[in-house]
Enzyme design. Structure first.
Site, PDB file in Angstrom:
ATOM      1  N   HIS A   1       0.843  -1.202   0.000  1.00 51.59           N
ATOM      2  CA  HIS A   1       0.000   0.000   0.000  1.00 51.59           C
ATOM      3  C   HIS A   1       0.874   1.246   0.000  1.00 51.59           C
ATOM      4  CE1 HIS A   1       1.208  -0.438   4.194  1.00 51.59           C
ATOM      5  NE2 HIS A   1       0.916   0.840   4.373  1.00 51.59           N
TER       6      HIS A   1
ATOM      7  N   ASP B   1       0.856   5.161   1.932  1.00 52.75           N
ATOM      8  CA  ASP B   1       0.226   5.817   3.080  1.00 52.75           C
ATOM      9  C   ASP B   1      -0.482   7.083   2.588  1.00 52.75           C
ATOM     10  OD1 ASP B   1       1.259   3.880   4.764  1.00 52.75           O
ATOM     11  OD2 ASP B   1       3.034   5.055   5.290  1.00 52.75           O
TER      12      ASP B   1
ATOM     13  N   HIS C   1       4.761   0.123  -0.087  1.00 54.78           N
ATOM     14  CA  HIS C   1       5.544  -0.716   0.828  1.00 54.78           C
ATOM     15  C   HIS C   1       4.643  -1.780   1.446  1.00 54.78           C
ATOM     16  CE1 HIS C   1       3.965   2.785   2.991  1.00 54.78           C
ATOM     17  NE2 HIS C   1       3.995   2.070   4.100  1.00 54.78           N
TER      18      HIS C   1
ATOM     19  N   ARG D   1       7.907  -8.964  15.218  1.00 49.94           N
ATOM     20  CA  ARG D   1       8.347  -7.606  14.859  1.00 49.94           C
ATOM     21  C   ARG D   1       7.387  -6.607  15.502  1.00 49.94           C
ATOM     22  NH1 ARG D   1      10.747  -4.257  10.753  1.00 49.94           N
ATOM     23  NH2 ARG D   1       9.356  -2.541  10.210  1.00 49.94           N
TER      24      ARG D   1
HETATM   25  C1  GA4 Z   1      -2.297   2.857   5.693  1.00 48.45           C
HETATM   26  C2  GA4 Z   1      -1.558   3.772   6.675  1.00 48.45           C
HETATM   27  C3  GA4 Z   1      -2.146   3.731   8.093  1.00 48.45           C
HETATM   28  O1  GA4 Z   1      -1.739   2.514   8.730  1.00 48.45           O
HETATM   29  C4  GA4 Z   1      -3.688   3.805   8.066  1.00 48.45           C
HETATM   30  C5  GA4 Z   1      -4.191   2.614   7.285  1.00 48.45           C
HETATM   31  C6  GA4 Z   1      -5.711   2.426   7.209  1.00 48.45           C
HETATM   32  C7  GA4 Z   1      -6.208   1.357   8.209  1.00 48.45           C
HETATM   33  O2  GA4 Z   1      -5.483   0.409   8.501  1.00 48.45           O
HETATM   34  O3  GA4 Z   1      -7.362   1.488   8.650  1.00 48.45           O
HETATM   35  C8  GA4 Z   1      -6.029   2.081   5.735  1.00 48.45           C
HETATM   36  C9  GA4 Z   1      -4.665   2.179   4.991  1.00 48.45           C
HETATM   37  C10 GA4 Z   1      -3.813   3.023   5.898  1.00 48.45           C
HETATM   38  C11 GA4 Z   1      -4.753   2.749   3.556  1.00 48.45           C
HETATM   39  C12 GA4 Z   1      -6.153   2.963   2.942  1.00 48.45           C
HETATM   40  C13 GA4 Z   1      -7.325   2.495   3.809  1.00 48.45           C
HETATM   41  C14 GA4 Z   1      -7.060   3.065   5.191  1.00 48.45           C
HETATM   42  C15 GA4 Z   1      -6.689   0.760   5.426  1.00 48.45           C
HETATM   43  C16 GA4 Z   1      -7.260   1.015   4.066  1.00 48.45           C
HETATM   44  C17 GA4 Z   1      -7.604   0.090   3.197  1.00 48.45           C
HETATM   45  C18 GA4 Z   1      -4.242   3.941   9.477  1.00 48.45           C
HETATM   46  C19 GA4 Z   1      -4.116   4.909   7.154  1.00 48.45           C
HETATM   47  O4  GA4 Z   1      -4.393   6.055   7.452  1.00 48.45           O
HETATM   48  O5  GA4 Z   1      -4.198   4.428   5.885  1.00 48.45           O
END
Ligand code: GA4
Length: 351
Positions: A222, A224, A279, A289
């Protein structure tokens, strides 16, 4: 404890073609220890930061000033939290004593759209004062309130360092306003987060071939959504980055350093010059981890658009349309983890 059914295990193991461990990454390093001492050192660091963000979208920070004893206390407190009985961890889940989804403790589930990982985690909002907006359960009881205190100290120190890095990014881009990125993270309404991940050691008991068990996806690939992510982990490796040519490289762990990556919002603000890097975390270690990530985000009402100075340098070509962080987040939370989220906001997109 994270327990997977056979179906779930199939869903989160990498496909056979990707089972070989990727080569080690040559991670660019930026030493912050001298940036306050001389203009020359600051300019050199600013250039190195900007180059790393353009070439790769990630780099490693040394000389960051976050005290080693604080990091040791954080490691110990996080390990103690994840070692608690499941019912105690569940008390820190969203809905059980504070916080609302997606905040709090959760296991396996990533986002709302069916993504799973070999992971359990705590996801916390960050308050205007730079502390954890933790579920009530994390403020109760001697042990958990000590975890909360150490999280607060960590957030304060990392947020400071993050702002230094953001100022260096602006300087490295040659922008007159060096606070253009850091102000968004320091804003009292900044939508910043802290995530504490625990990737259990690979499961030896599951009746799956060893290669599959060794390449479980802890957190699927994904980008961020925020401006910047600042990660620290214990000494169990697992973080992998996708290079511009699409090959995956594995980032050697380094407990004394922080790893910074560019998020989608910064790719937009820089008109695509900085790269929001794809990443993932792949569990191949026999040891758990633990990683702690500060996600620096803008206020919900903040308009995100390529900075005019950077658009001019590209002959006026603007790659993204205007939108607010609230709009972007709403759209991002509707996606699956691996989706490209920025494509809906490109100027070429029909929407
Ligand atoms: C990725 C980065 C952060 O961990 C997070 C994630 C969020 C979640 O886990 O709820 C998201 C992911 C993250 C990307 C897009 C959406 C939201 C899961 C998902 C499929 C907390 C964030 O802000 O985006």
């Amino acid at each position: 404890m994270v327990v997977l059914t056979k179906r779930e295990l199939e869903q989160i193991a990498l496909p056979a073609v990707q089972l070989a461990a990727p080569p080690l990454a040559l991670v660019p390093e930026v030493d912050l220890s001298a940036v306050e001492a001389s203009d020359a050192a600051r300019s050199a660091a600013a250039r190195a930061v900007a180059k790393a963000c353009e070439d790769h979208g990630f780099f490693k920070v040394t000389g960051h000033g976050v005290p080693a004893p604080l990091l040791a206390r954080l490691d110990a407190a996080a390990a103690a939290f994840f070692a608690l009985p499941q019912r105690d961890k569940d008390k820190a889940a969203a809905g059980a004593g504070g916080g609302s989804p997606p905040f709090g403790y959760a296991s396996k589930r990533i986002g709302d759209n069916g993504d799973l990982g070999w992971v359990e985690y705590l996801l916390l909002g960050v308050t205007a004062a730079g502390a954890a907006a933790a579920p009530v359960a994390l403020s109760e009881g001697a042990e958990s309130s000590c975890f909360r205190d150490v999280l607060d100290e960590h957030i304060a120190a990392v947020r400071r360092m993050t702002c230094t890095v953001l100022e260096l990014m602006a300087q490295g881009l040659g922008l007159d306003d060096e606070g253009v990125f850091s102000r968004l993270v320091l804003d009292r309404d900044s939508d910043s987060l802290l995530r504490v991940n625990h990737y259990p050691a690979r499961p030896e008991a599951a009746g799956e071939p060893a290669e599959v068990r060794r390449r479980l996806t802890g957190f699927g690939e994904h980008t961020d959504p925020q401006i910047i992510s600042v990660l620290r982990s214990n000494d169990a490796a697992g973080l992998e980055m996708s290079l511009r040519d699409g090959t995956w490289v594995s980032v050697p762990s380094d407990t004394r350093s922080f790893f910074v990556n560019v998020g989608d919002a910064l790719q937009v603000l820089t008109n695509g010059r900085f790269r929001s890097v794809r990443h993932r975390v792949v569990v191949s270690s026999a040891r758990p981890r633990v990683s702690v990530i500060f996600f620096g985000g803008p206020p919900p009402r903040q308009r995100l658009a390529p900075l005019p100075g950077l658009v001019d340098r590209e002959g006026g070509r603007r790659r993204y349309r205007d939108f607010t962080w609230r709009e972007y987040k709403t759209s991002a939370y509707r996606t699956k983890l691996a989706d490209n989220r920025l494509c809906y906001f490109e100027t070429t997109a029909t929407s």
